[in-house]
Design an enzyme around this catalytic site. Structure first.
Site, PDB file in Angstrom:
ATOM      1  N   ASP A 113       0.842  -1.206   0.000  1.00 15.00           N
ATOM      2  CA  ASP A 113       0.000   0.000   0.000  1.00 15.00           C
ATOM      3  C   ASP A 113       0.876   1.254   0.000  1.00 15.00           C
ATOM      4  OD1 ASP A 113       0.761  -0.728   2.698  1.00 15.00           O
ATOM      5  OD2 ASP A 113      -0.709   0.689   3.491  1.00 15.00           O
ATOM      6  N   GLU A 176       0.054  -1.209   5.770  1.00 17.25           N
ATOM      7  CA  GLU A 176       1.096  -0.706   6.682  1.00 17.25           C
ATOM      8  C   GLU A 176       0.885   0.774   6.979  1.00 17.25           C
ATOM      9  OE1 GLU A 176       5.027   1.168   7.781  1.00 17.25           O
ATOM     10  OE2 GLU A 176       3.717   1.613   6.134  1.00 17.25           O
TER      11      GLU A 176
END
Ligand SMILES: [Zn+2]
Length: 435
Positions: A113, A176
């Site tokens: 991400d 994350e």
């Protein structure tokens, strides 16, 4: 040619293809949905499948799994657990390339991400533009550059005809940037290795630790009253200026930080942990003393100060006790104690320089990169959970972390290729060539 020479020769010959692999990954927008409304930019699954195909073609056994808060409920008070996060079309990717046996295994990990793009880009953030030896795009540094580098390192070894004794694992996670539940799920899934590299951007430095991060809101009560008039004593109902009380507490935090300068430093960190105020919100209109002041702060903590849940509970208590101590020295604050609402606790981890994996990595670093040093991450990375389950873990990746999260994020091709060679060298050293 020895293994390292073969790998470097292959990389020199296939530099274009290796660069293209990263550019293609940058062209798949994988913005964390907690930062983005636009559906077409939230393609973590597509990015993971792109990488999965690359691993499959290399001979990895791969698997996509979707984290689930309910399945992780036993971790609810621990690092990375976000009860309201959902993971539809947001898989973790696990891959293993089996060695011939008896060697040590290595995990390569990163987050797929990225944060939202924000404004002021001069390049399309999802074009993978290559200009003057720089590759532009959201995630170029943080951290698709690292993911591409670690994967390309395995590819270079494979394509050079080298067989390894130990297994190489690739684990890329989602989420994350908004909490860390992807890595929690990876560890809970039972994914393990004898060592791990997280390829967060460290400028090729060896970062054997990262700090924990606390965000808190300090709330200080006052009592509104006409600002231009003489005040009665507060015991008789007079106004109390919350800004004044906040200033009183803020001043005392200078001493607090001085103390932390001596007690919360680390030999591998350039600056000690500190508690810094970032936002201040007080008062309602120009003619009244502030009824309340709310101050948001960021405080960092060291792995040695983790509590039993792997989080910053002990440090929170230290901060709360300090505020209570200051409040005790002021009659109003004693009767109207300030309080802290905790907003975030991101965990930390550390691998010691006495551990074998640290030594192997440092040796490879010294042989491959002239400028590189050992310096921990002042900010948070996902290494905490790996350390918690006993996997020696370091952060090491290409790119300048100061370019992360900003417009025109880019990575230098030269450093990207250099990182691939370095990681390949660590893999060869750790997992060992089979005869
Ligand atoms: Zn990152």
């Amino acid at each position: 040619m020895n293994g390292k020479e073969k790998v470097n020769a292959w990389l020199d010959e296939h530099a274009d293809e290796t660069v293209e692999f990263l550019r293609e990954l940058l062209r798949i927008p994988s913005v964390n949905p907690y930062f983005e409304d636009e559906d077409s930019l939230k393609r973590e699954e597509k990015a993971q499948k792109y990488l999965q195909k690359y691993l499959d073609d290399m001979g990895f056994e791969t698997e996509l799994t979707y984290p689930d808060a309910q399945e992780l409920i036993e971790y609810k008070d621990m690092a990375g657990y976000c009860p309201d996060h959902t993971f539809e079309e947001r898989p973790n990717l696990y891959g293993v390339l089996r060695g011939t046996g008896e060697g040590k295994s290595l995990m390569l990990s990163g987050h797929m991400d990225v944060v939202q793009t924000g404004s002021k880009w001069t390049h399309d953030p999802f074009s993978g533009d290559l200009v003057d030896g720089k590759i532009y795009g959201r995630g170029a540094v943080d951290m698709k550059g690292g993911i591409a580098a670690m994967t390309a390192a395995v590819k270079a070894i494979k394509e050079s005809g080298i067989k390894l004794r130990g297994d190489v694992k690739v684990g890329t996670v989602v989420d994350e940037e908004a909490g860390g539940m992807g890595t929690l799920a990876l560890v809970a899934h039972g994914y393990r290795a004898d060592a791990c590299i997280i390829t967060e951007p460290t400028h090729l430095n060896l970062a054997p630790l990262c700090r924990g991060i606390l965000w808190g809101k300090l709330i200080i009560e006052g009592r509104a009253g006409h600002i231009e008039l003489e005040r009665d004593d507060w015991r008789a109902g007079g106004a109390v200026d919350a800004i004044d009380k906040a200033a009183y507490i803020l001043d005392r935090f200078d001493e607090f930080n001085k103390d932390w300068e001596f007690t919360k430093g680390h030999k591998y960190l350039p600056i000690p942990c500190q508690l810094k105020f970032a936002q201040f919100d007080a008062g309602e209109f120009p003619t009244a003393f502030a009824n309340r002041a709310e101050l948001i702060f960021d405080a960092q903590y060291l792995p040695q100060d983790k509590d039993k849940n792997g989080l910053g509970g002990k440090v929170k208590k230290e901060i709360e006790d300090f505020v209570a101590g200051v409040a005790a020295t002021d009659p109003w604050l004693r009767e109207n104690p300030p309080r802290i609402e905790w907003i975030l606790d991101a965990d930390c981890g550390e691998t010691y320089d006495t551990q074998e994996f640290f030594k192997v990595t440092k040796k490879c670093l010294e042989e491959n990169v002239q400028h590189a040093i050992v310096e921990g991450n002042c900010a948070h990375t996902d290494m905490g959970w790996f350390c918690n389950v006993g996997i020696p873990t370091i952060n090491l990746g290409p790119g300048d972390s100061k370019l992360a999260h900003q417009a025109d994020e880019y990575i230098e091709v030269k450093e990207y290729i250099q990182c691939i060679k370095l990681i390949a060298d660590i893999i060869l050293d750790w997992c060992e060539e089979a005869d």
